[in-house]
Scaffold this motif. Sequence first.
Motif, PDB file in Angstrom:
ATOM      1  N   MET A   1       0.836  -1.203   0.000  1.00 37.95           N
ATOM      2  CA  MET A   1       0.000   0.000   0.000  1.00 37.95           C
ATOM      3  C   MET A   1       0.874   1.257   0.000  1.00 37.95           C
ATOM      4  SD  MET A   1      -3.050  -1.018   2.665  1.00 37.95           S
ATOM      5  CE  MET A   1      -3.758   0.615   2.492  1.00 37.95           C
ATOM      6  N   LEU A   2       1.915   1.247   0.819  1.00 44.43           N
ATOM      7  CA  LEU A   2       2.812   2.402   0.835  1.00 44.43           C
ATOM      8  C   LEU A   2       3.544   2.555  -0.492  1.00 44.43           C
ATOM      9  CD1 LEU A   2       4.349   2.050   4.419  1.00 44.43           C
ATOM     10  CD2 LEU A   2       2.597   3.671   3.673  1.00 44.43           C
TER      11      LEU A   2
ATOM     12  N   ALA B   1      12.146  11.620   0.608  1.00 43.67           N
ATOM     13  CA  ALA B   1      12.763  10.694   1.568  1.00 43.67           C
ATOM     14  C   ALA B   1      11.801   9.562   1.912  1.00 43.67           C
ATOM     15  CB  ALA B   1      13.174  11.447   2.834  1.00 43.67           C
ATOM     16  N   THR B   2      10.536   9.885   2.114  1.00 42.87           N
ATOM     17  CA  THR B   2       9.547   8.847   2.426  1.00 42.87           C
ATOM     18  C   THR B   2       9.328   7.922   1.243  1.00 42.87           C
ATOM     19  OG1 THR B   2       8.464  10.423   3.920  1.00 42.87           O
ATOM     20  CG2 THR B   2       7.248   8.441   3.317  1.00 42.87           C
TER      21      THR B   2
ATOM     22  N   ALA C   1       9.793   3.894   1.169  1.00 40.39           N
ATOM     23  CA  ALA C   1       8.769   2.935   0.722  1.00 40.39           C
ATOM     24  C   ALA C   1       9.343   1.976  -0.316  1.00 40.39           C
ATOM     25  CB  ALA C   1       7.566   3.690   0.167  1.00 40.39           C
ATOM     26  N   GLU C   2      10.195   2.493  -1.234  1.00 42.79           N
ATOM     27  CA  GLU C   2      10.802   1.622  -2.247  1.00 42.79           C
ATOM     28  C   GLU C   2      11.737   0.601  -1.602  1.00 42.79           C
ATOM     29  OE1 GLU C   2      12.669   4.304  -4.904  1.00 42.79           O
ATOM     30  OE2 GLU C   2      10.804   4.861  -5.966  1.00 42.79           O
TER      31      GLU C   2
ATOM     32  N   THR D   1      11.348  -3.525  -1.624  1.00 38.55           N
ATOM     33  CA  THR D   1      12.421  -4.414  -2.132  1.00 38.55           C
ATOM     34  C   THR D   1      12.862  -5.415  -1.072  1.00 38.55           C
ATOM     35  OG1 THR D   1      13.196  -2.654  -3.607  1.00 38.55           O
ATOM     36  CG2 THR D   1      14.728  -4.465  -3.130  1.00 38.55           C
ATOM     37  N   GLN D   2      13.062  -4.947   0.142  1.00 43.50           N
ATOM     38  CA  GLN D   2      13.558  -5.836   1.185  1.00 43.50           C
ATOM     39  C   GLN D   2      12.496  -6.849   1.636  1.00 43.50           C
ATOM     40  OE1 GLN D   2      16.718  -6.061   2.104  1.00 43.50           O
ATOM     41  NE2 GLN D   2      17.092  -4.478   0.529  1.00 43.50           N
ATOM     42  N   VAL D   3      11.204  -6.428   1.583  1.00 41.58           N
ATOM     43  CA  VAL D   3      10.142  -7.377   1.916  1.00 41.58           C
ATOM     44  C   VAL D   3      10.102  -8.490   0.883  1.00 41.58           C
ATOM     45  CG1 VAL D   3       7.640  -7.664   2.080  1.00 41.58           C
ATOM     46  CG2 VAL D   3       8.751  -5.786   3.288  1.00 41.58           C
ATOM     47  N   GLN D   4      10.266  -8.127  -0.420  1.00 39.48           N
ATOM     48  CA  GLN D   4      10.317  -9.163  -1.453  1.00 39.48           C
ATOM     49  C   GLN D   4      11.500 -10.124  -1.226  1.00 39.48           C
ATOM     50  OE1 GLN D   4      10.405  -6.918  -5.132  1.00 39.48           O
ATOM     51  NE2 GLN D   4       8.183  -7.196  -5.449  1.00 39.48           N
ATOM     52  N   ARG D   5      12.647  -9.550  -0.900  1.00 41.77           N
ATOM     53  CA  ARG D   5      13.813 -10.405  -0.642  1.00 41.77           C
ATOM     54  C   ARG D   5      13.574 -11.274   0.587  1.00 41.77           C
ATOM     55  NH1 ARG D   5      20.051  -8.339   0.450  1.00 41.77           N
ATOM     56  NH2 ARG D   5      20.956 -10.448   0.565  1.00 41.77           N
ATOM     57  N   PHE D   6      12.892 -10.708   1.590  1.00 39.93           N
ATOM     58  CA  PHE D   6      12.604 -11.477   2.790  1.00 39.93           C
ATOM     59  C   PHE D   6      11.679 -12.653   2.454  1.00 39.93           C
ATOM     60  CE2 PHE D   6      11.102 -11.033   7.484  1.00 39.93           C
ATOM     61  CZ  PHE D   6      11.776 -12.202   7.785  1.00 39.93           C
TER      62      PHE D   6
END
Length: 533
Positions: free
Chosen positions: A309-310, A320-321, A325-326, A330-335
Motif C-alpha cells: 500500500m505504501l 525521503a519517504t 517505501a521503495e 524491495t527488502q520485503v520481497q527479498r525477505f
Amino acid sequence: MRGLGWRTYLPRLLRFWRRSLQFRTVAITVMLSSVAVGLIGAYMSISIGDNLLSSRTEQINAEAARANLIAQQLFDDAPTTDETDPVELATLGVSVQNAIASSTTTPGGTGIALNRTPGQQTQQVLQPTSSRNFPDEVVTVEMREQLAESPGEVLLQSVMLPGGEPGLVAGSQLSVPNAGVYELYLVYDLSDAQRTLGFVQQTLLLGGLALIALIGAVTYVVVRLVVGPVRLAAETSQKLAAGQLEVRIPEKGEDVIATLARSFNGMADSLQHQITRLAELSRVQQRFVSDVSHELRTPLTTIRLAGDMLYDQRESFPPATERTAELLHTQVQRFEVLLADLLEISRYDAGAVDLDLEPTNLVRLADDAVDSMRALADERGSDLRVVAPGGYFEAEVEARRVRRILRNLLGNAVEHGEGRPIVVTIDSNATAIGIAVRDYGIGMAAFDVEKVFDRFWRADPSRKRTIGGTGLGLAISLEDATLHEGWLEVWSEPGEGTCFRLTLPRERGVPISSSPVGLPPEEPVDTIEEAHA
C-alpha cells in the motif's frame, strides 16, 4: 547351457578368491605346501633311486668278479694236454656254468652265457653255452668291443630285458686252456629294485598328499579362528553403518581378539552417543527453522500488504519517504524469497520432499528460463545463448524444480559473468540429458569451487549481490538434482569463467552412465572469441 555354466565358473571362482580371505589364505598355503612337498619328495625319490641303483650295481659287480674268478680257476685246474676230448671240454663248460649258477647269491639273476671271442685259431674249441633263460640280444657289439679293449676288467651295462623290465649285464673275459679266450656274460633282472623304488615313490606320494591335506585342514582351522572374529567385526560395522547403532561384538576371553572387541564396542558406544546427540540437535534445528519460518509468514504477509500500500502511494510522499517505501518494498520481497528458501531447505532436511515427474522437453524449459532472465542479462550486458546440437530432448522430471535450478545457475552466471556472453548447452545420450551453463567472468579458485554449494557461502564476502539472492540457491539446486538422481557439477578457473553442469537421467531408476555434455563443453569459436574480446 552346460557350456555357459563352465564359462561362468572361472569368473565366479575369481570373485570368490577376491572376496574370501579365508579361502585365499588356505589356497595359498596349500599351493606353497604342495610345491615344497613336491620338491622334497622328488629329491628323496631321486636320492633313494640313486642309492638303490648304486648298491645293486656294487653288489652285481662284486658277484660278477667272483663268478669270473671261480670260472677261471675251474678252467685252470682242468687237464691241459693237447688231446683233450671235445666232449670233456664241453662237460667242463657245463660244470663251469653250474658252478657259477650255484655261487650266485644276488636275487634276480636271469642267465649265464659263455661265448668264444671271435678271430682266434686254437687247437680246441669250446662251443658257446648259455642258460635257457639267457636273452642273447642284450649282448651288444659295443660291449664285446669294450671287453676286447679291457681284458682284465668286469664291465657293466644297463639293458632292457625282453619283458620290459630293467636289467644289468656283467661281462668279463676267461682264458680256456687250448681253447683260447672266451667271454663270460651274466644278466641280472633289476625289477625287484624297480618295485622297491615304485613302492617308495608311492609311499612318498600318498604321504605327501596326506601331509598337504593335513596342512590345509590345520590352516583352515587356524584361519577360521582368526578370520571369524574379523568377519564378525566387519558385519557389525556394516550394521552400524546401516543405522543399527545398538549392535555390538561379543566379548570373550582376554586375548587380542577380545581387546579388539572391547575397543570396537567402546568406539561404537561413543559413536552412538555422538550420532544420537547430533541427530537430536539436527531435529531441534530443523524444527526451529521450520517453526520460525512458518511463524514469520503471518507477520510477513501483513508487512507485505502494508508495504505494498505504501509502495503504491509512494509518489504522493516526500522524496525521503518515497525512497523509504521503495526500500521497504524491495527488502520485503527479498525477505519472502529468503523465507521460501528456508522452508524448502527445512523440507529437504526433514526428508519430506516428493517428486511429481512428467515427460518434459528440456530445450523448451531451458528457453523459458533463459527468456525469464534475458532482461536482467541485458541490464548487465550479457548475451544469453542456447546451444542444442541434438535437437529435441525429453526426460521424466519435475519441471518446476528443474526450472528453479536453471534460474539459479543463470542468475549466478549473470552475477559473475562480467557482461560477457553466457552459453547454455544441452545434449543427450542413451541414459542422460546434460545442461551446462557457461560464463566467461571472473571465475573461482580451487578452494572456492569446493565450497560453492555450501549454504550462505560467497567466494568474496566483500562483494555484494547486485541482483538479489539469498545464498541458498546453489544449495537448493544441488538438492533438487540429487532428488532427481542426477548430478550437479562445477568447473571454474580464475579469469576463465565458470561452468555448472546439470546431468539428469532420462528415465527414473535408470542409472546415468556418463554426462553427454563436457565440463566445460566445447563451444563455437565465435562464441569464445566474442567472450574474450
